[in-house]
Write a protein that holds these residues in place. Structure first.
Motif, PDB file in Angstrom:
ATOM      1  N   ALA A   1       0.851  -1.350   0.182  1.00  0.00           N
ATOM      2  CA  ALA A   1       0.007  -0.003   0.041  1.00  0.00           C
ATOM      3  C   ALA A   1       0.776   1.143   0.124  1.00  0.00           C
ATOM      4  O   ALA A   1       0.488   2.207  -0.716  1.00  0.00           O
ATOM      5  CB  ALA A   1      -0.790  -0.038   1.150  1.00  0.00           C
ATOM      6  N   TRP A   2       2.017   1.277   0.899  1.00  0.00           N
ATOM      7  CA  TRP A   2       2.961   2.280   0.861  1.00  0.00           C
ATOM      8  C   TRP A   2       3.288   2.693  -0.472  1.00  0.00           C
ATOM      9  O   TRP A   2       3.463   3.737  -0.925  1.00  0.00           O
ATOM     10  CB  TRP A   2       4.095   1.692   1.797  1.00  0.00           C
TER      11      TRP A   2
ATOM     12  N   LEU B   1       0.382   3.886  -3.266  1.00  0.00           N
ATOM     13  CA  LEU B   1      -0.118   5.190  -2.703  1.00  0.00           C
ATOM     14  C   LEU B   1       1.128   6.105  -2.821  1.00  0.00           C
ATOM     15  O   LEU B   1       0.618   7.401  -2.379  1.00  0.00           O
ATOM     16  CB  LEU B   1      -0.790   5.528  -1.535  1.00  0.00           C
TER      17      LEU B   1
ATOM     18  N   VAL C   1       3.576   6.876  -1.072  1.00  0.00           N
ATOM     19  CA  VAL C   1       3.653   7.396   0.223  1.00  0.00           C
ATOM     20  C   VAL C   1       4.909   8.259   0.638  1.00  0.00           C
ATOM     21  O   VAL C   1       4.864   9.366   0.965  1.00  0.00           O
ATOM     22  CB  VAL C   1       3.318   6.612   1.511  1.00  0.00           C
TER      23      VAL C   1
ATOM     24  N   ARG D   1      -1.320  10.633   3.313  1.00  0.00           N
ATOM     25  CA  ARG D   1      -0.895   9.072   2.709  1.00  0.00           C
ATOM     26  C   ARG D   1      -0.748   8.191   3.507  1.00  0.00           C
ATOM     27  O   ARG D   1      -1.087   7.026   3.152  1.00  0.00           O
ATOM     28  CB  ARG D   1       0.056   9.651   1.398  1.00  0.00           C
TER      29      ARG D   1
ATOM     30  N   ALA E   1      -2.801   4.554   3.380  1.00  0.00           N
ATOM     31  CA  ALA E   1      -1.984   3.499   3.213  1.00  0.00           C
ATOM     32  C   ALA E   1      -2.423   2.498   4.158  1.00  0.00           C
ATOM     33  O   ALA E   1      -2.389   1.225   3.990  1.00  0.00           O
ATOM     34  CB  ALA E   1      -0.554   3.626   3.023  1.00  0.00           C
TER      35      ALA E   1
END
Length: 152
Positions: free
Chosen positions: A90-91, A94, A96, A141, A145
């Motif tokens: 997810a990091w 997105l 991040v 963000r 995440a």
């Protein structure tokens, strides 16, 4: 100097260091695990966060002599067999990180949060992540995440 046996990322490692050496420097200098970052040196910024027995802990203020048989997990120990965790993925998905310096500590704190609260609310995320500072201010963000990894 004293000899310590540390359980780091599932492996027992032996180090010869002074008893008061901060775990951060043992990880970085003795074990070459440089994902854990030095930020402030007083446990306020969160860049040095690791897990000790699953709990997010600032390694810059934790003497190696206090570790005992506890299990230490660093950022290098999160991915298994080259597969990122849902949070790490997810990091990436997105975008991040910006400069990236604080991200290892952010990920370690967020991983501990999700282990304790698999479906955290915004308030629980904010509370768990409060001690992790990001100079680039990617807090929105980071929160997103965490929600994506939690399936929220």
């Amino acid at each position: 100097m004293a000899t310590y046996q540390l359980n780091v990322n599932g492996e027992v490692k032996t180090v010869d260091v002074e008893a008061d050496t901060p775990l951060l420097w043992v990880l970085r200098d003795s074990l070459d695990l440089v994902g854990t970052k030095y930020g402030c040196g007083i446990g306020e910024c969160g860049a040095c966060t690791v897990h000790i027995d699953g709990k997010a802990t600032r390694s810059c203020g934790k003497a190696v002599s206090s570790i005992g048989t506890a299990k230490i997990t660093t950022i290098e120990g999160l991915a298994k067999d080259g597969k990122l965790t849902a949070l790490q993925q997810a990091w990436c998905d997105l975008d991040v990180p910006q400069c990236g310096y604080c991200q290892c500590g952010q990920l370690m704190s967020a991983t501990a949060l999700l282990a304790e609260k698999p479906k955290p609310t915004d308030a629980e995320i904010d509370d768990a992540m409060e001690g992790n500072l990001c100079r680039c201010a990617t807090y929105a963000r980071i929160r997103s995440a965490i929600h994506v990894a939690a399936g929220n």
